[in-house]
Design an enzyme around this catalytic site. Structure first.
Site, PDB file in Angstrom:
ATOM      1  CD  GLU A  87     -11.382  18.667 -15.979  1.00 50.70           C
ATOM      2  OE1 GLU A  87     -11.749  18.846 -17.021  1.00 50.70           O
ATOM      3  OE2 GLU A  87     -10.474  19.452 -15.329  1.00 50.70           O
ATOM      4  CG  HIS A  92     -14.962  21.529 -20.339  1.00 52.79           C
ATOM      5  ND1 HIS A  92     -15.751  20.937 -19.758  1.00 52.79           N
ATOM      6  CD2 HIS A  92     -14.053  22.052 -19.931  1.00 52.79           C
ATOM      7  CE1 HIS A  92     -15.188  21.142 -18.441  1.00 52.79           C
ATOM      8  NE2 HIS A  92     -14.078  21.817 -18.630  1.00 52.79           N
TER       9      HIS A  92
END
Length: 320
Positions: free
Chosen positions: A106, A37
């Site tokens: 994402e 992330h």
């Protein structure tokens, strides 16, 4: 079923993540996965160190624990040739203990490079092209390609492991299942849905393993566990069709503002009753998953969870 541990970069700093990898190996987990992330899901989680730097350190700090990205997006923040180089390096550092888990990403993590966020069909096309480039580099020699989404000009991996890392692809619907069945060595999923694995198998994945993931929240005080799970994981209820689209932590906070603690506790086992955790794992076993990585919710709770898992949870899960 092999039981794994998740190094969740969204809730731990880099040194703590390496310590947790050591702890997971000592506790007897069968493997570890790491999220990749640039942002946490929520401000309360508070972390997002570079997963690949952590993997290099964890590969040196452990000796037996298999490692895996869960998952890396090889299409926006990273060009596929860079992902191939990173994966080859970690495979060498770990002595062959690494698997490369890939997904279409994402918006939360990929918007930072300012390339926009195309529709899911385009993102799947990009992922398929990226996997093909990575496979070509793993095969050795120079690679030059002019694709719809990526350009590669005379790339080559000079430090190439033998064998190269197996490649996993995240599946969530018919298109991704078909892509994974055609191009991947294993399937990755976060829901215990037999239909996903059946579609993966029908598309060429028969006989290949499937790896799932399950959030849990251990604490001797169940009320404290429920409160922590709600604070840290209320974003999870939106589902991946929503989670893939929101661009920042404020969006996830807004999307989860009506999620109650009891709503989270319905899907995340909380407390210290081993039977509750075993019951949450069983659907993955019944759906046909070969491996399942647990996420302990709450950064500072990792050492206590690892000790409890070694003493209580892992022995119970192995009876399955």
């Amino acid at each position: 079923m092999r039981i794994g541990y998740t190094l969740m970069t969204e809730q731990r700093g880099p040194r703590d993540l390496v310590a947790d990898a050591i702890g997971a190996e000592r506790a007897g987990f069968d493997f570890a996965v790491i999220s990749d992330h640039y942002f946490p899901w929520l401000d309360e989680q508070g972390h997002a160190p570079n997963a690949w730097a952590v993997l290099g350190a964890a590969a040196q700090a452990t000796s037996r624990l298999p490692l895996m990205t869960y998952v890396t997006c090889p299409t926006f923040r990273y060009h596929p040739v860079v992902v191939a180089q990173q994966a080859a390096t970690v495979q060498l550092l770990s002595g062959g203990r690494f698997r490369l888990g890939l997904g279409s990403g994402e918006n939360l993590n990929e918007h930072v490079v300012g390339r926009g966020w195309p529709p899911v069909a385009v993102r799947q096309e990009m992922l398929a092209e990226a996997v093909e480039i990575i496979r070509a580099l793993f095969a050795g020699g120079y690679v030059t390609r002019s694709g719809r989404h990526f350009q590669v000009a005379g790339a080559k991996l000079w430090d190439l492991p033998d064998p190269p890392p197996p490649i996993g692809v995240a599946v969530s619907g018919p298109v991704s299942c078909a892509l994974a069945g055609r191009l991947a060595d294993l399937a990755i999923a976060v829901e215990p849905e037999r239909e996903l694995l059946a579609a993966f198998e029908a598309a060429g994945g028969a006989g290949k393993p499937a790896v799932g993931q399950l959030p849990v929240c251990f604490d001797p005080d169940r009320e404290a566990a429920v409160a922590r799970a709600h604070q840290q994981f209320r974003w999870f209820g939106g589902g991946w069709k929503v989670n893939a689209e929101l661009p920042g932590t404020a969006g996830f906070a807004a999307a989860g503002r009506f999620v109650r603690p009891e709503d989270v506790a319905e899907t995340v086992p909380c407390g210290d009753r081993v039977d509750d955790f075993v019951a949450a794992v069983r659907p993955y076993l019944d759906a046909g998953f070969d491996e399942l990585a647990l996420i302990q919710v709450g950064g500072d709770s990792q050492p206590a969870f690892l000790h409890w898992a070694e003493q209580r949870l892992l022995p119970a899960l192995r009876t399955l």
